[in-house]
Design a protein around this motif. Sequence first.
Motif, PDB file in Angstrom:
ATOM      1  N   MET B   1      -2.314  -2.539  26.055  1.00 12.92           N
ATOM      2  CA  MET B   1      -1.217  -3.496  26.236  1.00 12.92           C
ATOM      3  C   MET B   1      -1.433  -4.289  27.516  1.00 12.92           C
ATOM      4  SD  MET B   1       2.343  -1.674  25.342  1.00 12.92           S
ATOM      5  CE  MET B   1       2.518  -0.496  23.993  1.00 12.92           C
ATOM      6  N   SER B   2      -1.061  -5.562  27.454  1.00 12.23           N
ATOM      7  CA  SER B   2      -1.120  -6.372  28.668  1.00 12.23           C
ATOM      8  C   SER B   2       0.091  -6.026  29.531  1.00 12.23           C
ATOM      9  CB  SER B   2      -1.119  -7.852  28.309  1.00 12.23           C
ATOM     10  OG  SER B   2       0.039  -8.174  27.570  1.00 12.23           O
ATOM     11  N   ARG B   3      -0.048  -6.300  30.818  1.00 11.20           N
ATOM     12  CA  ARG B   3       1.048  -6.075  31.749  1.00 11.20           C
ATOM     13  C   ARG B   3       2.192  -7.000  31.365  1.00 11.20           C
ATOM     14  NH1 ARG B   3       4.430  -6.298  35.523  1.00 11.20           N
ATOM     15  NH2 ARG B   3       3.963  -6.186  37.744  1.00 11.20           N
ATOM     16  N   ALA B   4       3.383  -6.434  31.147  1.00 11.59           N
ATOM     17  CA  ALA B   4       4.529  -7.259  30.778  1.00 11.59           C
ATOM     18  C   ALA B   4       4.964  -8.116  31.955  1.00 11.59           C
ATOM     19  CB  ALA B   4       5.682  -6.362  30.338  1.00 11.59           C
ATOM     20  N   LEU B   5       5.142  -9.393  31.704  1.00 15.49           N
ATOM     21  CA  LEU B   5       5.651 -10.313  32.717  1.00 15.49           C
ATOM     22  C   LEU B   5       6.519 -11.329  31.999  1.00 15.49           C
ATOM     23  CD1 LEU B   5       2.718 -11.195  35.135  1.00 15.49           C
ATOM     24  CD2 LEU B   5       4.832 -10.004  35.681  1.00 15.49           C
ATOM     25  N   PRO B   6       7.559 -11.796  32.665  1.00 16.87           N
ATOM     26  CA  PRO B   6       8.366 -12.819  31.999  1.00 16.87           C
ATOM     27  C   PRO B   6       7.602 -14.136  31.970  1.00 16.87           C
ATOM     28  CG  PRO B   6       9.134 -12.523  34.256  1.00 16.87           C
ATOM     29  CD  PRO B   6       8.045 -11.501  34.023  1.00 16.87           C
ATOM     30  N   GLN B   7       7.769 -14.869  30.881  1.00 12.46           N
ATOM     31  CA  GLN B   7       7.170 -16.189  30.819  1.00 12.46           C
ATOM     32  C   GLN B   7       7.997 -17.126  31.694  1.00 12.46           C
ATOM     33  OE1 GLN B   7       5.640 -17.380  27.211  1.00 12.46           O
ATOM     34  NE2 GLN B   7       5.973 -19.579  27.491  1.00 12.46           N
ATOM     35  N   VAL B   8       7.330 -17.979  32.455  1.00 13.92           N
ATOM     36  CA  VAL B   8       8.067 -18.903  33.315  1.00 13.92           C
ATOM     37  C   VAL B   8       8.560 -20.094  32.498  1.00 13.92           C
ATOM     38  CG1 VAL B   8       7.997 -20.377  35.355  1.00 13.92           C
ATOM     39  CG2 VAL B   8       6.766 -18.197  35.342  1.00 13.92           C
ATOM     40  N   GLU B   9       9.862 -20.194  32.390  1.00 16.25           N
ATOM     41  CA  GLU B   9      10.502 -21.325  31.699  1.00 16.25           C
ATOM     42  C   GLU B   9      11.698 -21.724  32.548  1.00 16.25           C
ATOM     43  OE1 GLU B   9       9.738 -22.928  28.945  1.00 16.25           O
ATOM     44  OE2 GLU B   9       8.333 -21.600  27.890  1.00 16.25           O
ATOM     45  N   PRO B  10      11.530 -22.760  33.385  1.00 15.88           N
ATOM     46  CA  PRO B  10      12.604 -23.121  34.307  1.00 15.88           C
ATOM     47  C   PRO B  10      13.944 -23.332  33.597  1.00 15.88           C
ATOM     48  CG  PRO B  10      10.633 -24.368  34.797  1.00 15.88           C
ATOM     49  CD  PRO B  10      10.355 -23.631  33.514  1.00 15.88           C
ATOM     50  N   ASP B  11      14.998 -22.856  34.229  1.00 16.31           N
ATOM     51  CA  ASP B  11      16.349 -23.112  33.742  1.00 16.31           C
ATOM     52  C   ASP B  11      16.906 -24.212  34.641  1.00 16.31           C
ATOM     53  OD1 ASP B  11      19.169 -23.122  33.555  1.00 16.31           O
ATOM     54  OD2 ASP B  11      19.114 -21.110  32.702  1.00 16.31           O
ATOM     55  N   PRO B  12      17.141 -25.389  34.060  1.00 19.92           N
ATOM     56  CA  PRO B  12      17.525 -26.539  34.899  1.00 19.92           C
ATOM     57  C   PRO B  12      18.850 -26.348  35.629  1.00 19.92           C
ATOM     58  CG  PRO B  12      17.770 -27.046  32.552  1.00 19.92           C
ATOM     59  CD  PRO B  12      17.092 -25.712  32.629  1.00 19.92           C
ATOM     60  N   SER B  13      19.641 -25.367  35.214  1.00 18.37           N
ATOM     61  CA  SER B  13      20.949 -25.200  35.863  1.00 18.37           C
ATOM     62  C   SER B  13      20.887 -24.279  37.079  1.00 18.37           C
ATOM     63  CB  SER B  13      21.961 -24.661  34.851  1.00 18.37           C
ATOM     64  OG  SER B  13      21.590 -23.384  34.413  1.00 18.37           O
ATOM     65  N   LEU B  14      19.704 -23.736  37.377  1.00 18.78           N
ATOM     66  CA  LEU B  14      19.573 -22.826  38.523  1.00 18.78           C
ATOM     67  C   LEU B  14      18.950 -23.546  39.722  1.00 18.78           C
ATOM     68  CD1 LEU B  14      18.323 -19.612  36.685  1.00 18.78           C
ATOM     69  CD2 LEU B  14      20.639 -20.172  37.397  1.00 18.78           C
ATOM     70  N   PRO B  15      19.223 -23.059  40.936  1.00 16.11           N
ATOM     71  CA  PRO B  15      18.621 -23.690  42.122  1.00 16.11           C
ATOM     72  C   PRO B  15      17.111 -23.450  42.164  1.00 16.11           C
ATOM     73  CG  PRO B  15      19.852 -21.716  42.747  1.00 16.11           C
ATOM     74  CD  PRO B  15      20.113 -21.936  41.284  1.00 16.11           C
ATOM     75  N   ARG B  16      16.417 -24.252  42.937  1.00 15.54           N
ATOM     76  CA  ARG B  16      14.953 -24.117  43.030  1.00 15.54           C
ATOM     77  C   ARG B  16      14.552 -22.886  43.828  1.00 15.54           C
ATOM     78  NH1 ARG B  16      11.326 -28.492  42.480  1.00 15.54           N
ATOM     79  NH2 ARG B  16      10.152 -27.466  44.121  1.00 15.54           N
ATOM     80  N   ARG B  17      15.378 -22.534  44.792  1.00 12.13           N
ATOM     81  CA  ARG B  17      15.033 -21.404  45.655  1.00 12.13           C
ATOM     82  C   ARG B  17      16.264 -20.549  45.913  1.00 12.13           C
ATOM     83  NH1 ARG B  17      10.951 -19.573  48.886  1.00 12.13           N
ATOM     84  NH2 ARG B  17      11.726 -18.114  50.446  1.00 12.13           N
ATOM     85  N   VAL B  18      16.089 -19.235  45.896  1.00 15.46           N
ATOM     86  CA  VAL B  18      17.180 -18.299  46.166  1.00 15.46           C
ATOM     87  C   VAL B  18      16.753 -17.357  47.284  1.00 15.46           C
ATOM     88  CG1 VAL B  18      18.307 -16.225  45.229  1.00 15.46           C
ATOM     89  CG2 VAL B  18      18.374 -18.373  43.945  1.00 15.46           C
ATOM     90  N   THR B  19      17.661 -17.115  48.205  1.00 18.97           N
ATOM     91  CA  THR B  19      17.413 -16.137  49.266  1.00 18.97           C
ATOM     92  C   THR B  19      18.020 -14.808  48.848  1.00 18.97           C
ATOM     93  OG1 THR B  19      17.451 -17.818  50.997  1.00 18.97           O
ATOM     94  CG2 THR B  19      17.887 -15.536  51.668  1.00 18.97           C
ATOM     95  N   VAL B  20      17.187 -13.793  48.738  1.00 20.60           N
ATOM     96  CA  VAL B  20      17.696 -12.453  48.461  1.00 20.60           C
ATOM     97  C   VAL B  20      18.063 -11.804  49.791  1.00 20.60           C
ATOM     98  CG1 VAL B  20      17.194 -10.179  47.522  1.00 20.60           C
ATOM     99  CG2 VAL B  20      16.320 -12.227  46.374  1.00 20.60           C
ATOM    100  N   TYR B  21      19.308 -11.393  49.889  1.00 22.54           N
ATOM    101  CA  TYR B  21      19.800 -10.700  51.083  1.00 22.54           C
ATOM    102  C   TYR B  21      19.746  -9.213  50.743  1.00 22.54           C
ATOM    103  CZ  TYR B  21      23.085  -9.674  54.954  1.00 22.54           C
ATOM    104  OH  TYR B  21      23.699  -9.201  56.097  1.00 22.54           O
ATOM    105  N   GLU B  22      18.768  -8.519  51.278  1.00 24.42           N
ATOM    106  CA  GLU B  22      18.502  -7.127  50.886  1.00 24.42           C
ATOM    107  C   GLU B  22      19.447  -6.169  51.613  1.00 24.42           C
ATOM    108  OE1 GLU B  22      16.347  -5.564  48.703  1.00 24.42           O
ATOM    109  OE2 GLU B  22      17.135  -3.657  49.438  1.00 24.42           O
TER     110      GLU B  22
END
Lengths: 312, 312
Positions: B1-22
């Motif tokens: 099996m190949s390593r599972a990864l999500p396919q990149v398909e931009p969602d136009p309603s989301l921001p370009r960059r997100v800051t994760v506050y850990e």
Amino acid sequence: MSRALPQVEPDPSLPRRVTVYEVGPRDGLQNESGVVPAAVKAEFVRRLLAAGLETVETTSFVDPRWVPQLADAEEVLALLGDAGRGPRRPVLVPNLRGLDRALAAGVGAVAIFGSATETFARRNLNRSVEESVGMFAPVVERARAEGLWVRGYVSMCFGDPWEGPVPVAQVVDVCRRLMDLGCDQLSLGDTIGVGTVGHVHRLLEALAAAGIGPEQVGVHFHDTYGQALANTLAALRDGVSVVDASTGGLGGCPFAKSATGNLATEDLVWALDGAGVETGLDLDALVATSSWMAEQLGRPSPSRVVTALTGG
Amino acid sequence: MSRALPQVEPDPSLPRRVTVYEVGPRDGLQNESGVVPAAVKAEFVRRLLAAGLETVETTSFVDPRWVPQLADAEEVLALLGDAGRGPRRPVLVPNLRGLDRALAAGVGAVAIFGSATETFARRNLNRSVEESVGMFAPVVERARAEGLWVRGYVSMCFGDPWEGPVPVAQVVDVCRRLMDLGCDQLSLGDTIGVGTVGHVHRLLEALAAAGIGPEQVGVHFHDTYGQALANTLAALRDGVSVVDASTGGLGGCPFAKSATGNLATEDLVWALDGAGVETGLDLDALVATSSWMAEQLGRPSPSRVVTALTGG
């Protein structure tokens, strides 16, 4: 403490009403390692109906050698009587032989189970995508001639464990063929749970461009990567109003070593209740049904709502 | 099996960059029953930074009698050295005494922890909402005078275990007061996880109408009812770009008997990676860090991505 309930705050981007297509008795129980007695299965369906579910996939007429968990399909339907018949009680049929058995049991709706990828078609159906569509053609034709409602599952619509990400155009092509056979509805399955919201949007957009609008499809997400509810809401924003879910989150994916399987009906209903979207479902009754079923199976429900409300 | 990864398909309603506050090292570990050694805590922060996290809340200067799990705040910061300082390494401070300790340890940012409801303010802070704001005023004033960045947590923004659903206007009022004290950012907390997407939208809408725009807030969702990721994406669609998350899903809510706590950083990153949203984070390194931390804690991670990718 007061009983926790979501506050109702309508989300204007969601539909007013959603139909939950309950897959627990079939998709859920076929993935359980133990065999559940027919009487328990029938009681499970009865409790789901009593909780307000209108569409329940009751069982499968797949060869019992492949799915021994559901070898008692005739017995379950006999126990259900009229409650297991009609256009909103589909059963899975893999081929003409399965359809014969289903018709003999008096069902009013069937579902076929196709694949968007060649590898999974060969592993699950032992034939190519092309050959599998050829196998389904007479099944759908005969089912329609008998007046049955027909659903077409399309599995591996987002990723495939062997092939990786699945191109949207490839999924659209398989969907188009199944609709051309005469299916009434498709179910877009993210069988291994890798899809994300943008991917959902692109697929629905491409389907609409190919003449398959959101009113013709249901969505079927697995929570393997925690994306099931988010992806479902993304599909609802694009006009889909049929959502596959499994009470208690029953069911898993044999390709991911994970306890998580189908989107839990309760987690979906929590979200929809909060957004003021009508489902006709009684959350307390669903949770009670899950808890009862978890006792029968001897393991806790993976649904987060069930866990939170029952202190599991 | 190949390593599972999500396919990149931009969602136009989301921001370009997100800051994760850990929040794992603070909010996560303070809710663990066992006490983790200071050296392990410091190593956890170092691994998180190496995975690309830029904002990490490292510890808390709450009285050790109340939170014995984080009694070693000074020791953790000493072990971290410069890596634990600066405006993107906040620590929680409950009052002036906590601020004194934090300043002595050389921190560059602090967070205070308020409540949107009276009952939780009394139970958690032993004072009314009004009195707690009064207690925070000199803390924020002095922190700002010392050049620190200041965050204000607002807990119970959606539901409260004793009061039920929390009116949006009440939350806006508390937020307004904390901003007026001089906070640089608020974190809107769904402490018991009952919120849903429409509620998120209404709260952000009301905050914006009160002059608190999405660029001034982060969101902090718990997955107790399975809604954390869906709610987070709803907030991102409304312009929020700071999201609190905990690597491995560490942390829980003492009011819900559930293994699920904070939104898992990995599950969030899976969604954002798939939507083409930049986070600067390395998912594999996060998963490896979670697995390492789970070993230290002697229990599996509740993150679905971690479970799926590690076969847990």
